[in-house]
Design an enzyme around this catalytic site. Structure first.
Site, PDB file in Angstrom:
ATOM      1  N   HIS A   5      -3.432   0.318  -2.194  1.00 37.55           N
ATOM      2  CA  HIS A   5      -2.062  -0.113  -2.134  1.00 37.55           C
ATOM      3  C   HIS A   5      -2.094  -1.736  -2.191  1.00 37.55           C
ATOM      4  O   HIS A   5      -2.995  -2.351  -2.278  1.00 37.55           O
ATOM      5  CB  HIS A   5      -1.436   0.220  -0.845  1.00 37.55           C
ATOM      6  N   GLU A  56       2.515  -1.176   0.163  1.00 34.83           N
ATOM      7  CA  GLU A  56       2.829  -1.261   1.954  1.00 34.83           C
ATOM      8  C   GLU A  56       3.904  -2.586   1.853  1.00 34.83           C
ATOM      9  O   GLU A  56       3.742  -3.624   1.659  1.00 34.83           O
ATOM     10  CB  GLU A  56       1.557  -1.614   2.331  1.00 34.83           C
ATOM     11  N   ASN A  60       6.866  -8.038   9.882  1.00 35.16           N
ATOM     12  CA  ASN A  60       6.694  -8.912  11.113  1.00 35.16           C
ATOM     13  C   ASN A  60       8.195  -9.119  12.126  1.00 35.16           C
ATOM     14  O   ASN A  60       9.087 -10.038  11.184  1.00 35.16           O
ATOM     15  CB  ASN A  60       5.814 -10.124  10.925  1.00 35.16           C
ATOM     16  N   HIS A  74       3.635 -10.389  -9.762  1.00 33.71           N
ATOM     17  CA  HIS A  74       4.736  -9.473  -9.786  1.00 33.71           C
ATOM     18  C   HIS A  74       3.938  -8.061  -9.417  1.00 33.71           C
ATOM     19  O   HIS A  74       2.711  -7.954  -9.891  1.00 33.71           O
ATOM     20  CB  HIS A  74       5.323  -9.482 -11.161  1.00 33.71           C
ATOM     21  N   GLU A 122       7.830  -6.370 -12.639  1.00 33.13           N
ATOM     22  CA  GLU A 122       7.880  -6.116 -14.091  1.00 33.13           C
ATOM     23  C   GLU A 122       8.204  -4.595 -14.367  1.00 33.13           C
ATOM     24  O   GLU A 122       7.529  -3.712 -14.027  1.00 33.13           O
ATOM     25  CB  GLU A 122       6.657  -6.613 -14.703  1.00 33.13           C
TER      26      GLU A 122
END
Length: 130
Positions: A5, A56, A60, A74, A122
């Site tokens: 990820h 992910e 916070n 990107h 993108e």
């Protein structure tokens, strides 16, 4: 080895989840709150984590905004009809910041959209459309 990820810190998790699921068509794969650490992790993507790289989103709880910095580039998504995808993103309230067209110094057709936190995504034309 395989890539699992990429993580982005987001200021408003619900707003980001709406963008990635409703505008870009990803699925919310899992989400977990960590009250003792005051953060939530949400994983989104186009398929199960066992077989696909996912995104992910880390929220916070006490931070509503981040500086993107100069090191971030990107996320890239391959699409079959870049113009139709950009049109659909606009209809869903997404922000296209670079219209489809050939990349500088090349012929690959690309476009850029921006998520609610300002992260660039993108779009790369995969087929002969465009």
């Amino acid at each position: 080895m395989r890539m699992l990820h990429t993580m982005l810190r987001v200021g408003d998790l619900e707003r980001s989840l709406s963008f990635y699921t409703e505008v870009l068509g990803m699925q919310l794969l899992r989400r977990k709150d960590y009250p003792s650490g005051r953060f939530t992790l949400a994983f989104v993507g186009y398929g199960d984590e066992a077989d696909n790289t996912v995104l992910e989103l880390t929220h916070n709880w006490d931070t509503s905004q981040y500086d993107l910095g100069s090191g971030y580039g990107h996320i890239a998504l391959g699409v079959d009809d870049i113009q139709a995808v950009c049109d659909a993103i606009r209809v869903k309230g997404g922000k296209v910041v670079r219209e489809p067209g050939p990349m500088k110094h090349g012929t690959t057709v690309i476009a850029f959209v921006e998520d609610p936190d300002g992260y660039k995504v993108e779009l790369i034309q995969l087929s002969s459309h465009g």
